[in-house]
Design a protein around this motif. Sequence first.
Motif, short mmCIF file in Angstrom:
data_model
loop_
_atom_site.label_atom_id
_atom_site.label_comp_id
_atom_site.label_asym_id
_atom_site.label_seq_id
_atom_site.Cartn_x
_atom_site.Cartn_y
_atom_site.Cartn_z
N LYS A 175 127.17 3.00 -61.89
CA LYS A 175 128.05 1.88 -61.58
C LYS A 175 129.36 2.36 -60.95
N VAL A 176 130.11 1.39 -60.43
CA VAL A 176 131.44 1.64 -59.89
C VAL A 176 132.46 1.07 -60.87
N VAL A 177 133.45 1.88 -61.20
CA VAL A 177 134.54 1.46 -62.07
C VAL A 177 135.83 1.64 -61.28
N ALA A 178 136.72 0.64 -61.38
CA ALA A 178 138.01 0.73 -60.69
C ALA A 178 139.14 0.81 -61.71
N LEU A 179 140.09 1.68 -61.44
CA LEU A 179 141.32 1.81 -62.23
C LEU A 179 142.48 1.55 -61.28
N ARG A 180 143.45 0.76 -61.72
CA ARG A 180 144.52 0.32 -60.85
C ARG A 180 145.90 0.64 -61.44
N ALA A 181 146.80 1.02 -60.56
CA ALA A 181 148.21 1.19 -60.93
C ALA A 181 149.05 0.52 -59.85
N ASP A 182 150.18 -0.03 -60.23
CA ASP A 182 151.11 -0.64 -59.30
C ASP A 182 152.17 0.39 -58.95
N ILE A 183 152.65 0.39 -57.70
CA ILE A 183 153.52 1.48 -57.26
C ILE A 183 154.91 1.03 -56.82
N ASP A 184 155.19 -0.27 -56.80
CA ASP A 184 156.48 -0.73 -56.29
C ASP A 184 157.53 -0.81 -57.39
N ALA A 185 158.77 -0.87 -56.94
CA ALA A 185 159.93 -0.97 -57.84
C ALA A 185 160.64 -2.30 -57.60
N LEU A 186 161.67 -2.52 -58.37
CA LEU A 186 162.43 -3.78 -58.32
C LEU A 186 163.83 -3.59 -57.77
N PRO A 187 164.41 -4.67 -57.22
CA PRO A 187 165.81 -4.61 -56.76
C PRO A 187 166.75 -4.76 -57.95
N VAL A 188 166.85 -3.69 -58.73
CA VAL A 188 167.66 -3.68 -59.95
C VAL A 188 168.41 -2.35 -59.99
N GLY B 219 168.86 -9.22 -47.44
CA GLY B 219 170.09 -9.10 -46.69
C GLY B 219 171.26 -8.45 -47.41
N GLU B 220 171.04 -7.97 -48.63
CA GLU B 220 172.10 -7.33 -49.40
C GLU B 220 171.68 -5.92 -49.82
N GLN B 221 172.67 -5.04 -50.00
CA GLN B 221 172.41 -3.71 -50.56
C GLN B 221 172.30 -3.85 -52.08
N VAL B 222 171.21 -3.36 -52.61
CA VAL B 222 170.97 -3.47 -54.05
C VAL B 222 170.46 -2.13 -54.59
N GLY B 223 170.64 -1.91 -55.88
CA GLY B 223 170.03 -0.77 -56.52
C GLY B 223 168.54 -1.02 -56.62
N VAL B 224 167.78 0.08 -56.72
CA VAL B 224 166.32 -0.01 -56.84
C VAL B 224 165.90 0.86 -58.00
N MET B 225 165.03 0.30 -58.86
CA MET B 225 164.54 1.11 -59.97
C MET B 225 163.16 0.64 -60.43
N HIS B 226 162.49 1.50 -61.14
CA HIS B 226 161.23 1.16 -61.80
C HIS B 226 161.59 0.60 -63.17
N ALA B 227 161.75 -0.71 -63.25
CA ALA B 227 162.15 -1.36 -64.49
C ALA B 227 160.94 -1.86 -65.29
N CYS B 228 159.75 -1.82 -64.69
CA CYS B 228 158.55 -2.38 -65.34
C CYS B 228 157.49 -1.34 -65.67
N GLY B 229 157.79 -0.08 -65.46
CA GLY B 229 156.81 0.95 -65.82
C GLY B 229 155.84 1.35 -64.74
N HIS B 230 156.05 0.89 -63.52
CA HIS B 230 155.12 1.24 -62.45
C HIS B 230 155.11 2.75 -62.17
N ASP B 231 156.25 3.39 -62.39
CA ASP B 231 156.31 4.85 -62.24
C ASP B 231 155.36 5.53 -63.23
#
Length: 179
Positions: A89-102, A120-132
């Motif tokens: 069979k085929v099994v898929a494992l998934r991870a998310d890779i994006d970060a948030l404007p925080v 349109g604004e400069q914002v901080g960016v971080m992995h606030a949800c565990g995607h890292d």
Amino acid sequence: MKKLILITVLLFGSISMAQEPNLTNDYKLVEKKVIEWRREIHQNPELSNREFKTAEKIAAHLNSLGIAVQTGVAHTGVVGILKGNQPGKVVALRADIDALPVTERNNLEFKSTVSSEFLGEQVGVMHACGHDTHTAILMGVAEVLSKNKDKIKGTVKFIFQPAEEGAPPGEEGGALLMV
């Protein structure tokens, strides 16, 4: 690291291993790498549909393991395909890779100091949800499984999804494009 072990154990059960593998050494060897990857990804977050360096890192790692790699899926997504030595069979494992404007507000030595334009604004960016963490763990699972390819019945797809938090206005992205 416990998630890495759990995911791998579940995966092995799901795709019917030819024999019971002894993965203890493989886990120990990859644990430090997973922690290093997580910290590096955390320190260098990228917003949805802008995960270019993250995708490059993932693709390079999967390629180094001999895993077939597709890049540019849903803009910046990466899919790795590991075919076991036996049919199944085929099994898929998934991870998310994006970060948030925080903006990250802590004193971690690997905290994000990245900023970017968002709406349109400069914002901080971080992995606030565990995607890292998700990304680093899945990279570790790929490494462990690639070393045990001979025991795998079937195929494992490693899906690294961009824009899980939503595509920027006027753009498409995320799970629907990955499918």
